[in-house]
Design a protein around this motif. Structure first.
Motif, PDB file in Angstrom:
ATOM      1  N   LEU A 111       0.810  -1.476  -0.093  1.00  0.00           N
ATOM      2  CA  LEU A 111      -0.193   0.065   0.030  1.00  0.00           C
ATOM      3  C   LEU A 111       0.866   1.460   0.064  1.00  0.00           C
ATOM      4  CD1 LEU A 111      -2.687  -1.029   2.708  1.00  0.00           C
ATOM      5  CD2 LEU A 111      -2.964  -0.916   0.161  1.00  0.00           C
TER       6      LEU A 111
ATOM      7  N   GLN B 165      -7.252   1.365  -2.002  1.00  0.00           N
ATOM      8  CA  GLN B 165      -5.766   1.075  -1.379  1.00  0.00           C
ATOM      9  C   GLN B 165      -5.524   2.238  -0.780  1.00  0.00           C
ATOM     10  OE1 GLN B 165      -3.994   0.031  -5.032  1.00  0.00           O
ATOM     11  NE2 GLN B 165      -4.027  -2.173  -4.696  1.00  0.00           N
TER      12      GLN B 165
ATOM     13  N   LEU C 236      -4.828   2.409   3.258  1.00  0.00           N
ATOM     14  CA  LEU C 236      -3.416   2.810   3.997  1.00  0.00           C
ATOM     15  C   LEU C 236      -3.829   3.719   5.201  1.00  0.00           C
ATOM     16  CD1 LEU C 236      -0.432   2.633   4.333  1.00  0.00           C
ATOM     17  CD2 LEU C 236      -0.279   4.248   2.115  1.00  0.00           C
TER      18      LEU C 236
END
Length: 301
Positions: free
Chosen positions: A12, A42, A46
């Motif tokens: 990530l 994604q 994160l």
């Protein structure tokens, strides 16, 4: 907030840095080979992992937040450290350090020497931290030095077959009987019989191999030596006959200093072996060098 950094976190982080370097999610699609919704998901994952917003994205365009800017520097250091770790581990695996002590019989055929050198080169290409120590020894000392651990591997010919040592054939050597121009038989060289030469003095190895039948009675074997140069000097004196490796005597023949007595009859073949202790074979470096020797000498000389 991140507690531990997982492999998923690293993936990530790489996605985020790629988006930053591309200047936005749309521009990063090609580099990441994925779709805009996937990249957005994604980045959201994160951000959930770190506990703060890394970037603004939407109709107003892409921009990195102040915390995101600090995160970028930390992320780059992390990935650089991870790459450095990977390279260092590969380096440890590829470049084994250590040394191998090799005992060699003197005056080995240059062609065989070249192949031994090739085995060294192959192994050091994989393990640059490896060092070789070569010691030239007489045949009588090679096995002794192997047994007492002074050398790891020996290359020569051996008259014993000791149970604690493994022997691996490498290459043959031709030995031929010679005499010098000042010897009484010199005018007859080329077709001399065993009976013709049996009445003269000979220089003979201190530890002859089974392949080496004595050319005369023991009373006529008046000099015993394991030194090839010493044997050559005695033959060159004209006082003795003796066997020498064909490759060694070639130069003396070219200079007219020696001549074969009868190269078809008064000759024999000896086999050079690599010899190692059973325990030494357990060492990775010794085993690797032995395998290189066996592979290289398995091809035609």
């Amino acid at each position: 907030m991140l507690g531990t950094v997982t492999e998923l976190d690293l993936r990530l982080i790489r996605v985020f840095l790629t988006v930053v370097e591309a200047g936005g999610i749309s521009a990063a699609q090609t580099a990441l080979n994925t779709t805009q919704p996937t990249i957005s998901a994604q980045l959201a994952t994160l951000e959930a992992r770190v506990g703060f917003r890394l970037c603004e994205r939407g109709r107003g365009g892409f921009s990195v937040t102040p915390k995101g800017t600090q995160f970028i520097e930390a992320a780059r250091r992390l990935l650089a450290a991870a790459e450095g770790f990977r390279v260092e581990v590969q380096h440890i695996n590829r470049k084994v350090s250590g040394s191998i002590n090799i005992g060699l019989l003197g005056q080995i055929d240059p062609v065989a020497n070249r192949k031994i050198g090739q085995a060294v080169a192959r192994l050091r290409a994989r393990h640059e931290g490896l060092y070789f120590h070569f010691t030239e020894l007489s045949s009588s000392l090679l096995e002794e030095k192997i047994i007492n651990g002074h050398i790891d591997l020996a290359i020569g010919y051996f008259w014993h077959r000791l149970p604690s040592i493994d022997y691996f054939p490498l290459f043959p050597e031709t030995q031929i009987a010679y005499c010098a121009p000042s010897h009484p038989l010199f005018e007859q060289v080329g077709a001399l019989t065993r009976e013709d030469v049996s009445g003269f003095d000979w220089v003979w190895p201190s530890h002859p191999l089974p392949e080496m039948p004595a050319p005369t009675s023991i009373e006529r074997l008046t000099v015993l030596t394991d030194s090839m140069d010493g044997a050559a000097l005695l033959i060159l004196s004209g006082q003795h006959l003796g066997f020498l490796p064909q490759h060694y005597a070639t130069r003396h023949e070219q200079l007219g200093q020696l001549h074969p007595l009868n190269p078809d009859l008064l000759r024999y073949e000896v086999s050079f072996h690599a010899a190692v202790r059973h325990s030494a074979r357990q060492r990775d470096l010794v085993s690797a060098f032995l395998n290189e020797l066996i592979e290289i000498f398995g091809s035609p000389l």
